[in-house]
Enzyme design. Structure first.
Site, PDB file in Angstrom:
ATOM      1  N   SER A   1      68.616   2.303  85.046  1.00 61.17           N
ATOM      2  CA  SER A   1      69.233   1.264  84.355  1.00 61.17           C
ATOM      3  C   SER A   1      68.625  -0.426  84.594  1.00 61.17           C
ATOM      4  CB  SER A   1      71.289   1.099  84.028  1.00 61.17           C
ATOM      5  OG  SER A   1      71.438   0.015  82.842  1.00 61.17           O
ATOM      6  N   ASP A   2      68.746  -1.086  82.880  1.00 58.62           N
ATOM      7  CA  ASP A   2      68.733  -2.399  83.969  1.00 58.62           C
ATOM      8  C   ASP A   2      69.004  -3.154  82.786  1.00 58.62           C
ATOM      9  OD1 ASP A   2      66.426  -4.066  85.045  1.00 58.62           O
ATOM     10  OD2 ASP A   2      66.189  -4.352  82.908  1.00 58.62           O
ATOM     11  N   THR A   3      69.624  -4.333  82.855  1.00 53.11           N
ATOM     12  CA  THR A   3      70.132  -5.731  82.198  1.00 53.11           C
ATOM     13  C   THR A   3      68.955  -6.998  81.748  1.00 53.11           C
ATOM     14  OG1 THR A   3      72.056  -4.385  82.315  1.00 53.11           O
ATOM     15  CG2 THR A   3      71.721  -7.062  81.450  1.00 53.11           C
TER      16      THR A   3
END
Length: 198
Positions: free
Chosen positions: A68-70
């Site tokens: 996941s990345d934000t």
């Protein structure tokens, strides 16, 4: 099948525990460098997929890996982690009284011990409206130490939450892992019997 979270983030680890599935964590080694013509959605999606794949490729046995990345986008500009107080203060002034977008991508890849045989990815965009901030509030927030490792210099789940007037979308995606979308992706693999539900 073993489940892994490709992350060094304690926030993502805490969120994934809410889905009540056993998992292990491994830190991915991914260069976070945005391509010259890469838009924010493509960039955050690529990073999530690369994180999952780099951890998967280390494994000797079949597994599922979540990456996941934000990132935060404001008027088309990606706001990174603050490099200095000046950088942080500039970003807070940009966000003050405005609405920005938090983009979080989550990717689940299936590794058979030799290669990735399946991958599913979701991109979640959340609108976040900030209150108008005074310079005193900005300075006091910097002094807490919280902004240093956060995209755009704030954490909604910490002291930074008091600046957020309204969100439209997923709170958990803003923190770092969209729970609904993660659950749906895992269920897709469960339907084919690929998740260990011990």
């Amino acid at each position: 099948m073993r489940l892994l979270l490709a992350s060094s983030s304690p926030r993502r680890r805490e969120l994934l525990t809410l889905l009540h599935r056993p998992f292990d964590c491994e830190v991915p080694e991914v260069e976070e460098l945005r391509g010259a013509n890469e838009n924010a959605g493509d960039y955050v999606t690529r990073l999530a997929e690369e994180k999952a794949q780099t951890v998967a490729q280390r494994q000797q046995t079949p597994c599922l890996v979540i990456g996941s990345d934000t990132l935060i986008s404001f008027k088309g500009q990606v706001l990174e982690k603050p490099e200095s107080y000046e950088h942080f203060s500039q970003m807070m002034k940009q966000l003050s009284g405005q609405t920005h977008q938090v983009l979080t991508s989550v990717s689940v890849c299936q590794w058979n011990g030799h290669k990735v045989v399946a991958r599913e990815t979701a991109l979640v965009t959340t609108q976040v409206e900030f209150a108008a901030l005074s310079q005193g509030e900005i300075d006091a927030y910097w002094a807490t130490g919280e902004p240093h490792d956060k995209a755009a210099g704030y954490g909604i789940q910490g002291y930074g939450g008091k600046f957020v007037k309204r969100i439209e979308g997923s709170y958990f995606a803003v923190v770092g892992l969209p729970l609904y979308e993660t659950e749906q992706l895992l269920r897709m693999f469960e339907m084919t019997g690929e998740v260990d539900e011990r």
